[in-house]
Design an enzyme around this catalytic site. Structure first.
Site, mmCIF file in Angstrom:
data_model
loop_
_atom_site.group_PDB
_atom_site.id
_atom_site.type_symbol
_atom_site.label_atom_id
_atom_site.label_comp_id
_atom_site.label_asym_id
_atom_site.label_seq_id
_atom_site.Cartn_x
_atom_site.Cartn_y
_atom_site.Cartn_z
ATOM 1 N N ASP A 180 -3.644 19.222 9.306
ATOM 2 C CA ASP A 180 -2.366 18.610 9.696
ATOM 3 C C ASP A 180 -1.291 19.687 9.632
ATOM 4 O O ASP A 180 -1.511 20.772 9.086
ATOM 5 C CB ASP A 180 -2.013 17.388 8.823
ATOM 6 C CG ASP A 180 -1.975 17.719 7.340
ATOM 7 O OD1 ASP A 180 -1.648 18.864 6.988
ATOM 8 O OD2 ASP A 180 -2.286 16.829 6.536
ATOM 9 N N LYS A 203 -2.130 15.114 12.883
ATOM 10 C CA LYS A 203 -2.620 13.917 12.193
ATOM 11 C C LYS A 203 -1.494 12.908 12.038
ATOM 12 O O LYS A 203 -0.377 13.273 11.712
ATOM 13 C CB LYS A 203 -3.141 14.323 10.809
ATOM 14 C CG LYS A 203 -3.812 13.203 10.049
ATOM 15 C CD LYS A 203 -4.458 13.726 8.780
ATOM 16 C CE LYS A 203 -3.480 13.894 7.637
ATOM 17 N NZ LYS A 203 -4.105 14.263 6.380
ATOM 18 N N THR A 235 -9.835 10.320 0.103
ATOM 19 C CA THR A 235 -10.938 9.518 0.667
ATOM 20 C C THR A 235 -11.837 10.353 1.566
ATOM 21 O O THR A 235 -12.880 9.872 2.007
ATOM 22 C CB THR A 235 -10.371 8.388 1.535
ATOM 23 O OG1 THR A 235 -9.697 8.973 2.670
ATOM 24 C CG2 THR A 235 -9.392 7.522 0.758
ATOM 25 N N THR A 238 -9.497 12.808 6.182
ATOM 26 C CA THR A 238 -8.903 13.948 6.895
ATOM 27 C C THR A 238 -9.971 14.996 7.215
ATOM 28 O O THR A 238 -10.062 15.495 8.343
ATOM 29 C CB THR A 238 -7.788 14.575 6.026
ATOM 30 O OG1 THR A 238 -6.836 13.549 5.728
ATOM 31 C CG2 THR A 238 -7.112 15.733 6.718
#
Ligand code: R5P
Length: 323
Positions: A180, A203, A235, A238
């Site tokens: 990102d 992102k 999590t 990404t």
């Protein structure tokens, strides 16, 4: 960069390094590098949810350090850190430095919607109110969090250690990928060390549900091995999205280097994705569930040890990262 204990150094001139409950292994490794034993202390957790800390040796007039990541359980470990700072201060330590390898709540660094708390600021205020003299941390999610403190903050980079680990992969024509825009600066630092170009993904995160969507990738990755770099993995969404888009664009091998491996979910999906290996620093050592099998831990203990040594000797820390 390794530090041996200084010969003939009187005991009272050595730093006292206490371990908070979140970071005993890292503290032991830091102390090993410094050539000292961890300072003796205890933490008790009571049945009704409160806790108690106590230094078990004299700290009067000494430079005291407490090593505590604010992770798993974030809130308990943050409060424990506050109690350590207060205990050491009240025991007349000459200075108290909070070594916070992973600063939880780092993502709460702004008020970008109505009626929300700037949580990182509240944590900084609490740490300062407890009496800290200095903070040493690593790869803050946003470097401007340093400005939430009035006391000095040393924000160390795991990058040199992660780069050394990645070099051993022998990536061919590597490209460093920022998943990102926020990671672009970090990617440039890695790219300079590896003499590689960068690519940046776009992102979007619409909600607070931890799900983000990777929309576009800017940069040429076709036929190149890719190194995805990021500050944190929660999590894994990404990293997984970045790996998918890299595959679609014809990248070769894919590895990742992330400072803070929180791994709050996505274990199986991370193990199943195209990333071969995820290198993580050892800033987080206890998790409710094991991390993905493809994670390789890179110790940054020598870097924290060196920072402590330099603080104690009033030497520069920034020169550690000169290119
Ligand atoms: C985002 O700003 C961070 O740098 C990470 O990319 C993100 O927090 C990782 O979260 P997850 O693993 O849940 O995608």
């Amino acid at each position: 960069m390794r530090l041996g204990r200084r010969r003939n150094e009187p005991d009272e001139e050595r730093p006292l390094v206490f371990a908070g409950s979140a970071s005993p292994a890292l503290t032991a490794a830091i102390c090993g590098d410094l050539g000292i034993e961890p300072a003796r202390g205890e933490t008790m957790h009571f049945s009704e949810g409160t806790l108690f800390v106590r230094a078990l040796e004299n700290v009067r007039g000494r430079n005291a350090y407490v090593v505590q990541s604010t992770s798993y359980p974030t809130n308990d470990n943050l409060v424990e850190l506050l109690f350590w700072i207060d205990a050491l201060k009240r025991a007349s330590a000459a200075s108290v430095t909070a070594v916070v390898p992973y600063f939880g709540y780092g993502k709460g660094d702004r008020k970008d919607e109505p009626r929300v708390s700037i949580r990182a600021r509240v944590c900084a205020d609490a740490i300062e109110a407890a009496g800290v003299d200095r903070v040493v941390t690593m790869d803050l999610h946003a470097p401007q969090i340093q400005g939430f403190f009035r006391v000095p903050v040393d924000d160390l980079y795991a990058m040199p250690y992660l780069v050394e680990a990645v070099r051993r992969e022998g990536l061919e024509s590597p490209v460093v990928v920022a998943p990102d825009a926020g990671s672009a600066k970090r990617a440039r630092r890695f790219a300079r060390r590896l003499d590689a170009p960068i690519a940046i993904a776009d992102k979007e995160r619409a909600e607070h549900d931890e799900r983000a969507e990777l929309l576009e990738l800017v940069g040429d990755v076709e036929g190149r091995d890719a190194l995805i770099v990021d500050d944190i993995v929660f999590t894994g969404g990404t990293l997984i999205d970045a790996a998918r888009i890299l595959r679609e664009r014809g990248a070769g091998r894919i590895v990742a280097a992330v400072t803070h491996g929180v791994f709050s979910g996505g274990r199986d999906r991370l193990d199943a994705c195209a990333i071969e290996t995820i290198y993580c620093a050892d800033t987080i050592e206890a998790r409710p569930d094991p991390p993905p099998a493809k994670v390789r831990t890179v110790t940054v203990a020598p870097l924290f040890a060196e920072a402590i040594r330099r603080i104690d000797r009033r030497e520069s820390i920034s020169t550690l990262f000169e290119e």
